[in-house]
Design a protein around this motif. Sequence first.
Motif, short mmCIF file in Angstrom:
data_model
loop_
_atom_site.label_atom_id
_atom_site.label_comp_id
_atom_site.label_asym_id
_atom_site.label_seq_id
_atom_site.Cartn_x
_atom_site.Cartn_y
_atom_site.Cartn_z
N GLY A 61 0.82 -1.21 0.00
CA GLY A 61 0.00 0.00 0.00
C GLY A 61 0.85 1.25 0.00
N THR A 62 0.18 2.37 -0.07
CA THR A 62 0.83 3.68 -0.03
C THR A 62 0.12 4.56 0.97
N LEU A 63 0.85 5.49 1.53
CA LEU A 63 0.25 6.45 2.45
C LEU A 63 -0.31 7.63 1.69
N PRO A 64 -1.32 8.29 2.26
CA PRO A 64 -1.85 9.50 1.60
C PRO A 64 -0.74 10.51 1.35
N VAL A 65 -0.84 11.18 0.23
CA VAL A 65 0.21 12.12 -0.17
C VAL A 65 0.16 13.40 0.65
N GLY A 66 -1.04 13.93 0.89
CA GLY A 66 -1.18 15.19 1.61
C GLY A 66 -1.59 14.98 3.05
N ASN A 67 -2.01 16.07 3.69
CA ASN A 67 -2.51 16.00 5.07
C ASN A 67 -3.96 15.54 5.03
N GLU A 68 -4.20 14.33 5.42
CA GLU A 68 -5.53 13.75 5.32
C GLU A 68 -5.91 13.05 6.61
N THR A 69 -7.20 12.69 6.70
CA THR A 69 -7.74 11.98 7.85
C THR A 69 -8.49 10.75 7.38
N TYR A 267 -0.92 12.21 8.46
CA TYR A 267 -2.12 11.43 8.18
C TYR A 267 -2.71 10.95 9.50
N GLN A 268 -3.98 11.22 9.72
CA GLN A 268 -4.67 10.81 10.93
C GLN A 268 -5.37 9.47 10.70
N HIS A 269 -4.73 8.41 11.15
CA HIS A 269 -5.33 7.08 11.03
C HIS A 269 -6.12 6.83 12.31
N ARG A 270 -7.25 7.49 12.42
CA ARG A 270 -7.99 7.58 13.68
C ARG A 270 -8.43 6.21 14.17
#
Length: 743
Positions: A61-69, A267-270
């Motif tokens: 997988g890949t992590l989100p590129v920007g600031n995301e939640t 990235y907020q992996h809540r």
Amino acid sequence: MSYPRVRFRAYLLLRSLVAAVCAVLLAVGAVPVASAAAPAPRTPKRCDEWAKLTGNPSKPGTLPVGNETRVKSAWDTYDYVNQRQSMDGLAAPTPDDLLKAGTDPDVWKEGDPRKVYASYNRRQTTSRPYTGTFQDWLNDAYIENAARRTRGEAFHKKVVQDLNLVGPDWLCEVDIDVKDADGKVIRRLYDAVNHKTKEFVEIKSGGAVDDTQVPKDRQVLKDPRFKDYSLRYVFGQEPEASTTTRLRGLSTGAGQHPDGKSRVTAYQHRSTPVVRFTPGPHTKFDPTLNPNPQANSGSRGGLNDMLNQSKPTPESMRQQMERIRQGDPTGQRLRGPGGVDFSTLELRFVGAPVRGEGLDYSFTAEKMPDPDTNPGFGGQEQAQLISDSFFTWLALTPEKFWVNLNPDEPQRVMDAQFGKTDAGRVLLEADLQMKHDFVAAMNPKTELGRQFWDENQLTNGLPCLHGIRNWIEPEPAQVREQDGGIYILDAPLKVNSVPQEFDFDLPGDPCKPTKAQIEHNQKIVEKLIVPAVEKKISQDPAYAELRRVYTSRVAAEWIRLQDANKATDYHTIINSGDVSKWPIRGEKWDFNETWQQYLKSFRDGDYKFEWEAGGQVYVYTMGGVDFSKSPKENVSTQKFTAEHQYLPRSTRTSVQTMTDDAESDDLLLLGGNTRAKPTTGDAGTPPGGGGSDDPPAGGGGGGLPITGDSVPVPVLVCVALALILAGAALTWRSRRRRRIFVS
């Protein structure tokens, strides 16, 4: 046969030399290590192997590129083990307890109070003893520091699995060495690295960053070898304001990729952590909503954990937050009681009151936007008010739930039993406050007051306002009966206002408005003044306690109805008339004092003002609060699902631990169960079982601080020599045995 004797003498001589060396080292101090070479970088492992993922991993997988939640529909929980949580009710030690425990926690087993006391003893004999109370240290150091490794590691593994950080290119626990401007080697340990996609990943279960890691991040991102790399921070909770500021500064210094995208993102992996442990004789329970709390039973959950750490005043809570920050250099703390605005605490869910099974419950509270400088406080006081009011609503019959401030009825202020409770106090004080706010809204010095008097009809050129009675009562509460319990979605309060004459002798010239003038002026009251006061009651902090006790009234009424169908644990309390277990807390209060305050205000007027045409105008009102009825309206399944689709999930989580409200960025949910259904699990000895109560100096990288004891260098040298000696002895003994066997 003399050879074994000679070897034995040599062994004794070697042992004596080692003992002498150890004695010198322990007496002198640590062996200098500044000149020692830095240890070689650790060998990284594939993340899927490090996390022990089974089966066939899917495509990396890949992590989100920007600031995301993370999307709200995917918010979930994960478990971690901390058996030390079962010790949170341990009493402070006596001098004799400390003497018997000593200063070596390793000699005691986990769960033995002496292990805790020995760890505390050791901390207090260091150069920086803990400045808070024993209970503060117990929660914020002994228990919390043991949790950090297991919690951080559990979240790390969850991120690896959820985001598919698998395959040969995703490596975990990777040391990156760079040099600063002076040529000094700086080592940064990242939780995950992918050299193919050029990503460094730092994973935090909470919302804070490590003060020691950000400067290292800055050096890594400046290194020419990594000029095309990105740094991804992954948080389990919403980042704190200070964290966002620091990462913004780090991003600015690192610059952007050629495509304009930031090199540093969050990235907020809540996901909410849930501690697993087996309760024991030293586990703390509280009486919240519990019909029969005992020494080793009672309510337990996320609310309980926050109440244990909440302080009664802003200053004492600020001091506690400072101690927590000093004990957390690695940025692993979760949102604590300082992040909860307990002044907004309200009961919003109670589950099925099945006899013997306990009652699930959930509260809401707003977040404190800046807990470091302005932390929340007073949690125990507010929770107790709600719980005591809940029992008051059950113990007394509903026709007693009223208060009345009327100058003509001094004998009918409130029921005598009701007047002995905090619920009664809150209603009467809110009634007096409402009276003050009502007349304040008419003040012609305000825009609303000028409009009000301009629209009133005059009598002989002067305003002539009739007597008015105002009282607070409930609007139908919006609820949803589902999942065996009741969700209290909204519990609005309204103000009723009617003309009413009174016989009390007042100063000033009496005026006699006509019936038509009374009707006209009353309409102006209801159009302008009543809505303003209702808004204040629904929002102003002055009425927070009234709102708090009313939501508990809605919950208690539902319990009352369930008990009428089938007896519950609350059966003997309902309509008993006995409120002695829930008396008024704090300073002594007498409802007659409040009555006298009202009488003075009524007699003298809250204020008076001069009319332009001459003469003075006095303003008088009467009041009351009536909670004898608790009407409710059950919202439909369709509406509940559409507007509160995440509430059942969040409520279930809140029974175990505090969690974010997926429906509101400003709210938290925290609750528990009245029979403390424990979240038990593999409650073996937690990491750091050696008794450490302090995090490691400098941080351990990767957000996974070491929780074991920091052992002095002389001890390490002695241990090493002892091991060498033991090895030599075993070798000699082994050889000796072999020679005897051969001969």
